[in-house]
Design a protein around this motif. Structure first.
Motif, PDB file in Angstrom:
ATOM      1  N   PHE A 265       0.834  -1.204   0.000  1.00 43.87           N
ATOM      2  CA  PHE A 265       0.000   0.000   0.000  1.00 43.87           C
ATOM      3  C   PHE A 265       0.869   1.254   0.000  1.00 43.87           C
ATOM      4  O   PHE A 265       0.563   2.228  -0.710  1.00 43.87           O
ATOM      5  CB  PHE A 265      -0.929   0.020   1.210  1.00 43.87           C
ATOM      6  N   ALA A 266       1.946   1.267   0.796  1.00 43.47           N
ATOM      7  CA  ALA A 266       2.810   2.448   0.856  1.00 43.47           C
ATOM      8  C   ALA A 266       3.386   2.771  -0.521  1.00 43.47           C
ATOM      9  O   ALA A 266       3.436   3.942  -0.938  1.00 43.47           O
ATOM     10  CB  ALA A 266       3.930   2.219   1.869  1.00 43.47           C
ATOM     11  N   ARG A 267       3.806   1.765  -1.252  1.00 40.98           N
ATOM     12  CA  ARG A 267       4.351   1.989  -2.597  1.00 40.98           C
ATOM     13  C   ARG A 267       3.261   2.451  -3.554  1.00 40.98           C
ATOM     14  O   ARG A 267       3.483   3.333  -4.394  1.00 40.98           O
ATOM     15  CB  ARG A 267       5.004   0.712  -3.096  1.00 40.98           C
ATOM     16  N   ALA A 268       2.056   1.871  -3.409  1.00 42.89           N
ATOM     17  CA  ALA A 268       0.949   2.291  -4.269  1.00 42.89           C
ATOM     18  C   ALA A 268       0.535   3.718  -3.970  1.00 42.89           C
ATOM     19  O   ALA A 268       0.225   4.495  -4.892  1.00 42.89           O
ATOM     20  CB  ALA A 268      -0.236   1.342  -4.075  1.00 42.89           C
ATOM     21  N   TRP A 269       0.536   4.095  -2.692  1.00 41.48           N
ATOM     22  CA  TRP A 269       0.157   5.464  -2.327  1.00 41.48           C
ATOM     23  C   TRP A 269       1.147   6.470  -2.916  1.00 41.48           C
ATOM     24  O   TRP A 269       0.767   7.550  -3.376  1.00 41.48           O
ATOM     25  CB  TRP A 269       0.100   5.604  -0.808  1.00 41.48           C
ATOM     26  N   GLN A 270       2.415   6.096  -2.931  1.00 40.00           N
ATOM     27  CA  GLN A 270       3.403   6.982  -3.538  1.00 40.00           C
ATOM     28  C   GLN A 270       3.130   7.146  -5.029  1.00 40.00           C
ATOM     29  O   GLN A 270       3.228   8.256  -5.565  1.00 40.00           O
ATOM     30  CB  GLN A 270       4.814   6.431  -3.313  1.00 40.00           C
ATOM     31  N   ARG A 271       2.767   6.066  -5.704  1.00 42.31           N
ATOM     32  CA  ARG A 271       2.467   6.163  -7.139  1.00 42.31           C
ATOM     33  C   ARG A 271       1.250   7.040  -7.407  1.00 42.31           C
ATOM     34  O   ARG A 271       1.247   7.848  -8.337  1.00 42.31           O
ATOM     35  CB  ARG A 271       2.220   4.769  -7.724  1.00 42.31           C
ATOM     36  N   HIS A 272       0.231   6.900  -6.587  1.00 41.09           N
ATOM     37  CA  HIS A 272      -1.024   7.591  -6.850  1.00 41.09           C
ATOM     38  C   HIS A 272      -1.094   8.984  -6.239  1.00 41.09           C
ATOM     39  O   HIS A 272      -1.813   9.843  -6.760  1.00 41.09           O
ATOM     40  CB  HIS A 272      -2.208   6.765  -6.328  1.00 41.09           C
ATOM     41  N   ARG A 273      -0.348   9.202  -5.147  1.00 37.46           N
ATOM     42  CA  ARG A 273      -0.487  10.476  -4.443  1.00 37.46           C
ATOM     43  C   ARG A 273       0.815  11.254  -4.311  1.00 37.46           C
ATOM     44  O   ARG A 273       0.804  12.460  -4.156  1.00 37.46           O
ATOM     45  CB  ARG A 273      -1.098  10.218  -3.060  1.00 37.46           C
ATOM     46  N   GLY A 274       1.953  10.557  -4.298  1.00 38.87           N
ATOM     47  CA  GLY A 274       3.222  11.264  -4.323  1.00 38.87           C
ATOM     48  C   GLY A 274       4.102  11.195  -3.099  1.00 38.87           C
ATOM     49  O   GLY A 274       5.333  11.200  -3.232  1.00 38.87           O
ATOM     50  N   PRO A 275       3.558  11.116  -1.860  1.00 38.25           N
ATOM     51  CA  PRO A 275       4.442  11.131  -0.696  1.00 38.25           C
ATOM     52  C   PRO A 275       5.346   9.898  -0.644  1.00 38.25           C
ATOM     53  O   PRO A 275       4.898   8.788  -0.914  1.00 38.25           O
ATOM     54  CB  PRO A 275       3.479  11.145   0.499  1.00 38.25           C
ATOM     55  N   ARG A 276       6.585  10.119  -0.275  1.00 33.47           N
ATOM     56  CA  ARG A 276       7.537   9.017  -0.148  1.00 33.47           C
ATOM     57  C   ARG A 276       7.309   8.304   1.183  1.00 33.47           C
ATOM     58  O   ARG A 276       7.271   8.939   2.241  1.00 33.47           O
ATOM     59  CB  ARG A 276       8.959   9.561  -0.207  1.00 33.47           C
ATOM     60  N   PRO A 277       7.129   6.987   1.171  1.00 37.03           N
ATOM     61  CA  PRO A 277       6.907   6.266   2.432  1.00 37.03           C
ATOM     62  C   PRO A 277       8.205   6.111   3.218  1.00 37.03           C
ATOM     63  O   PRO A 277       9.262   5.807   2.657  1.00 37.03           O
ATOM     64  CB  PRO A 277       6.374   4.910   1.981  1.00 37.03           C
TER      65      PRO A 277
END
Length: 292
Positions: free
Chosen positions: A113-125
């Motif tokens: 999820f953290a990697r997907a959130w970075q792809r879709h929203r931008g913040p680095r996990p």
């Protein structure tokens, strides 16, 4: 495999009506959603000053396959998901403009999820912590026990509990879930904190538990002030609350430990706790404002 459909709600009762059986199917693994949703239902959503809690479940073929919750300002908490399911949820929440400070779940799910959130929203996990979920097998009291005895925390301990609650939250780098006075009052009223005290009656360590949900109780928090550590007080207090949980009828007693803390992991294993699975907690590097 079809990704299924995510349902979101702020209604904890509606969430539990739909996803409750799924959560109860694996009480140890789902300890966080079980205990937190029970607490939200008891307190009421209006008790959360940072915003209304949100809940969601993944439905496929008419059955619930996964769930999540978030109580602002804390991280999103997920039950296990396949990588594609984690990506679909991240895309869905990003599309809604939903802000997230981080995510927590079993190691593979949280990482996906953290990697997907970075792809879709931008913040680095950023990895905040790795945890291990343990379940109690045969409880074994450490030998020798430190001098003193265990007892249930009472009203006379209120100020001590409030102070230790603040110290504990600061030590783990988290945001308090409630104000210290409410936290202490609830646990004193329900008898859910055990203290280990020295022979002269001075409390030196505390261990608490959640309420029992679906036959499981989670031990949390366990705290000993820094200058009193290394004397066996935490082990003694943890044995006290674990024994009390079993006496209350819990079929499963669980707890989380920070994998970076070898001392606590070794302690829990020595008194009978066994690994269930590993969890990961991520923070998202770019601050995102909470929805108003």
């Amino acid at each position: 495999m079809r990704p299924g459909h995510w349902h979101l709600t702020e209604d904890v009762d509606g969430f539990l009506d739909r996803a409750g059986d799924f959560l109860q199917s694996r009480p140890a693994l789902h300890t966080l959603p079980l205990t937190v949703t029970a607490a939200v239902r008891d307190r009421g959503a209006g008790a959360y000053a940072a915003g209304a809690p949100i809940f969601g479940w993944l439905e496929r073929g008419g059955e619930v396959r996964a769930a999540f919750f978030r109580t602002p300002p804390h991280r999103l908490v997920l039950t296990p998901l396949a990588a594609g399911e984690a990506d679909a949820l991240a895309a869905h929440l990003a599309g809604l403009g939903y802000p997230l400070p981080g995510v927590s779940g079993d190691r593979d799910t949280a990482t996906a999820f953290a990697r997907a959130w970075q792809r879709h929203r931008g913040p680095r996990p950023l990895l905040h912590e790795r945890q291990r979920l343990y379940r109690l097998g045969a409880l074994t009291s450490p030998e020798p026990l430190p001098e003193g005895r265990g007892r249930v925390a009472g009203e006379q301990d209120r100020e001590q509990l409030m102070r230790w609650y603040h110290e504990f939250v600061d030590a783990i780098g988290e945001v308090p879930s409630s104000d210290a006075s409410s936290w202490a009052d609830t646990r004193i009223a329900n008898g859910r904190i055990r203290l280990w005290q020295t022979p002269d009656g001075v409390p030196v360590s505390m261990a608490g538990t959640t309420a029992m949900v679906a036959g499981q109780i989670r031990v949390a928090p366990v705290y000993t002030p820094a200058h009193l550590r290394g004397r066996g007080y935490a082990a003694a207090a943890t044995v006290e609350v674990s024994r009390a949980a079993l006496a209350a009828g819990a079929r499963e007693v669980v707890l989380f430990a920070d994998l970076a803390n070898r001392t606590s992991n070794g302690l829990y294993q020595r008194i009978g706790y066994r690994r269930v699975t590993d969890f990961a907690l991520y923070d998202f590097a770019r601050s995102e404002p909470e929805a108003s």
